[in-house]
Design a protein around this motif. Structure first.
Motif, mmCIF file in Angstrom:
data_model
loop_
_atom_site.group_PDB
_atom_site.id
_atom_site.type_symbol
_atom_site.label_atom_id
_atom_site.label_comp_id
_atom_site.label_asym_id
_atom_site.label_seq_id
_atom_site.Cartn_x
_atom_site.Cartn_y
_atom_site.Cartn_z
ATOM 1 N N GLY B 8 27.749 51.566 48.529
ATOM 2 C CA GLY B 8 28.661 51.002 47.524
ATOM 3 C C GLY B 8 27.991 50.151 46.473
ATOM 4 O O GLY B 8 28.677 49.526 45.657
ATOM 5 N N PHE B 9 26.652 50.094 46.492
ATOM 6 C CA PHE B 9 25.958 49.319 45.462
ATOM 7 C C PHE B 9 26.200 49.972 44.096
ATOM 8 O O PHE B 9 25.995 51.177 43.929
ATOM 9 N N PHE B 68 27.912 42.957 43.284
ATOM 10 C CA PHE B 68 27.220 44.236 43.055
ATOM 11 C C PHE B 68 27.923 45.406 43.740
ATOM 12 O O PHE B 68 27.594 46.553 43.482
ATOM 13 N N LEU B 69 28.834 45.066 44.641
ATOM 14 C CA LEU B 69 29.523 46.145 45.369
ATOM 15 C C LEU B 69 30.912 46.436 44.785
ATOM 16 O O LEU B 69 31.586 47.362 45.206
ATOM 17 N N ARG B 70 31.305 45.611 43.840
ATOM 18 C CA ARG B 70 32.647 45.816 43.259
ATOM 19 C C ARG B 70 32.610 46.998 42.293
ATOM 20 O O ARG B 70 31.647 47.162 41.532
ATOM 21 N N PRO B 71 33.665 47.807 42.296
ATOM 22 C CA PRO B 71 33.679 48.966 41.403
ATOM 23 C C PRO B 71 33.483 48.545 39.953
ATOM 24 O O PRO B 71 34.060 47.552 39.507
ATOM 25 N N GLU B 103 36.633 40.165 29.878
ATOM 26 C CA GLU B 103 37.754 41.093 30.020
ATOM 27 C C GLU B 103 38.075 41.299 31.491
ATOM 28 O O GLU B 103 39.248 41.358 31.891
ATOM 29 N N GLU B 104 37.045 41.388 32.312
ATOM 30 C CA GLU B 104 37.255 41.590 33.745
ATOM 31 C C GLU B 104 37.948 40.358 34.357
ATOM 32 O O GLU B 104 38.833 40.493 35.213
#
Lengths: 211, 412
Positions: B8-9, B68-71, B103-104
């Motif tokens: 998921g990285f 780093f693992l977040r989409p 924005e995120e």
């Protein structure tokens, strides 16, 4: 009632009836009329130039005032001899006059004095108490006064928007036309602060339930 | 498919953080203690870091490891930059990354709050050549009408913009050559504008904001432009919009004297909150002064004030955004999200959040995971260039990295 307070109320009253464009048109027209008069009178003999200039100003500024009112659908009375030109916007009447540095000839015209009697209700409202709302649908007379210096200048030193009392013995509202025009721009209005987030409804309810 | 390491990285997150922190792959490799080739593989997505390496990577760039693992789903249209020709590509990438972060964050906050309703004139120009001068004047005029600004000076443009539902970020970027950038969030359906606070000039800040607003309205449906002429045309159009919204024809033509002097322009500058140079350009656009007069005024301007600064530049306090800050306050006050959970929730440092959300400095300071510079160097297998040098464009990060943790939260 406090002077400044009723002045603001009268300004609001005038602005609600007089479109911004009409004020611009009158300002422009009176200046153009004065310029035309100056151009016509400048070659007169110095012995009667001042008188000639005064007369030309009267006629040509009347014409320009009439044009401005007619173009903005303010139903002016027809141009006829020495008659005053009066514009009509509902119950509001608009006139004009020229004065020198001292405003001492305003009451000379009987018609003008009679016209000013329409401002009686406004006077009563000012004399009464400040808790009453200003009279909305009552007759009101306002003048656009071109003030000329004594030096036979081409343009008026100032044009003022002026509301006389019923006897034309004092001016209950007087303001330069430039300042009056700025009122339409909303400069003095405080900007609304709507940059406020709101909690989503579901969360609000959840919070209320938890309390 | 990546080989080895954590599942998921998100390789794109690595690209983004390199841009935001303005680090080269070699510099990052040196700080993390891996080879540049490894960073390259992580970035390409052919290999993922192990947990230990990821933890080191996250601490070096001051984000949480799970970030780093977040989409990674960029929801921002390609931003339009306001910059001069000397602006560096890396600087643009850094700012683009910062705007994406903002924005995120806003998307995250929008799960809890409703932002103000978007009130902007709708335009659907597909290319800049379609726009006429009248279109620009009309758009600015419509904007003023929608926002009930009248025809006079705008008291606080930042407030007006945020009241109309636009997301505004103002932070020191370390890149004064780029005054601002903007793009549309497809998820939020509203524009995001990032302004540089580096010049600290209230007059220019207002014009920069109006310029970006012009891009957001006029160029919403025009993609990224690479053609130089087209880019220049769009810049010119955004400039014209800025002049029109800050100095509406009906208002400024009434105020500006015939044959204005430089001192007349200074009076107008104070009243309208726009620089004398911008007022002069607007008067020319409205044909209130001719080209010869403009040239003469510019010559006198240079002779009296030089080419950069104008008298009174420091008199106006730069306008500040408030919407995101208020959102944090609301969520904390309503008990929806405790203050300490914000950095964790978004996965980025408190210092970054403070800058992007216009919060006071060290607002989240007690909650930072502070990494000692000495420890970082000792733990780095091959000590790289000094952190001060690496982070020279983001000095605030240096402060964060070298400050000890505080026992309690500072008062607001």
């Amino acid at each position: 009632m406090d002077g400044e307070e009723y002045k603001e109320e009268i300004a609001e009253l005038l602005m609600s009836d007089i479109p911004r464009d009409l004020v611009h048109a009158i300002n422009e027209g009176l200046r153009a009329g004065a310029r035309r008069a100056h151009a016509k009178a400048k070659d007169l003999n110095a012995g009667h130039r001042a008188n000639g200039l005064g007369q030309e100003r009267h006629f040509l500024m009347n014409e320009a005032f009439y044009t401005a009112l007619a173009a903005q659908n303010a139903s002016p009375t027809p141009i006829h001899g020495n008659d005053l030109i009066i514009g009509h916007l509902g119950e509001l009447m608009l006139g004009r006059l020229n004065v020198g540095p001292v405003w001492n000839n305003c009451r000379r015209s009987t018609v003008r004095r009679r016209l000013c009697s329409h401002n009686a209700t406004l006077g009563e409202w000012i004399e009464a108490d400040l808790f009453n709302d200003p009279p909305l649908h009552t007759a009101l007379v306002v003048f656009f006064v071109a003030i000329f210096a004594k030096d036979q200048a081409e343009l008026p030193a100032s044009i003022q928007v002026a509301v006389p009392d019923a006897g034309m013995s004092r001016w209950i509202f007087r303001e330069s036309i430039e300042k009056f025009m700025h009122r339409y721009d909303g400069i003095s209005l405080a900007q609304q602060d709507l940059a406020v987030p709101r909690l989503k409804l579901a969360l609000s309810k959840q919070n209320e339930g938890g309390k | 498919m990546s080989r080895g390491g954590l599942q998921g990285f998100q390789a794109d997150r690595l690209s983004q953080i390199l841009a935001v922190r303005r680090l080269t792959q070699a510099q990052l490799a040196s700080l993390v203690g891996v080879s540049p080739g490894t960073i390259s593989k992580w970035k390409a997505g052919t290999q993922s870091p192990e947990l230990e390496a990821l933890t080191r990577l996250a601490s070096v760039v001051n984000v949480s490891p799970d970030w780093f693992l977040r989409p990674y789903r960029p929801m921002l249209s390609p931003p339009l930059f306001r910059s001069n020709a000397s602006a560096h590509v890396a600087a643009r990438a850094m700012l683009e990354g910062r705007l994406e972060w903002a924005e995120e964050i806003a998307c995250g906050l929008a799960e809890f709050v409703e932002f103000p309703r978007l009130i902007l004139p709708a335009r659907d120009f597909q290319n800049p050549e379609e726009l006429t001068e009248e279109d620009i004047e009309e758009a600015a005029d419509e904007c003023r009408k929608l926002w009930r600004l009248g025809r006079g000076p705008v008291q606080d443009l930042a407030l007006a913009v945020e009241s109309a539902g636009v997301l505004l970020i103002r932070e020191e970027t370390g890149i004064p050559q780029i005054e601002g950038l903007s793009g549309w969030s497809t998820k939020l359906g509203r524009p995001c504008i990032l302004l540089s606070a580096d010049k600290d000039n209230g007059y220019r800040g207002r014009f920069d904001l109006a310029h970006e607003l012009g891009h957001c309205i006029l160029h919403k449906n025009i993609g990224r432009v690479t053609n130089r002429d087209r880019y220049n045309l769009m810049e010119k159009q955004a400039h014209a919009f800025a002049g029109a919204i800050l100095l509406p024809a009906e208002g400024i033509s009434q105020d500006a004297p015939v044959h204005p002097t430089l001192d007349d322009l200074l009076i107008l500058k104070r009243r309208w909150g726009v620089s004398a140079a911008a007022i002069l350009m607007r008067l020319r656009a409205l044909s209130l002064v001719d080209n010869e007069e403009v040239t003469n005024l510019y010559k006198r301007r240079s002779a009296r004030w030089g080419s950069k600064a104008e008298p009174g530049d420091g008199e106006r306090v730069p306008e500040q955004p408030r919407l995101l800050r208020r959102t944090v306050d609301l969520l904390v006050a309503e008990g929806v999200m405790p203050l300490e959970s914000f950095p964790r929730h978004f996965g980025i440092s408190g210092n970054d959040l403070e800058m992007l959300m216009a919060l006071p400095s060290r607002y989240f300071a007690t909650l930072e995971k502070v990494v000692s510079l000495t420890r970082l160097r000792q733990e780095t297998a091959q000590p790289g260039p000094g952190l001060h040098q690496l982070f020279k464009n983001r000095s605030a990060d240096v402060v964060t990295l070298s400050q000890p943790a505080r026992a309690s939260r500072p008062s607001k």
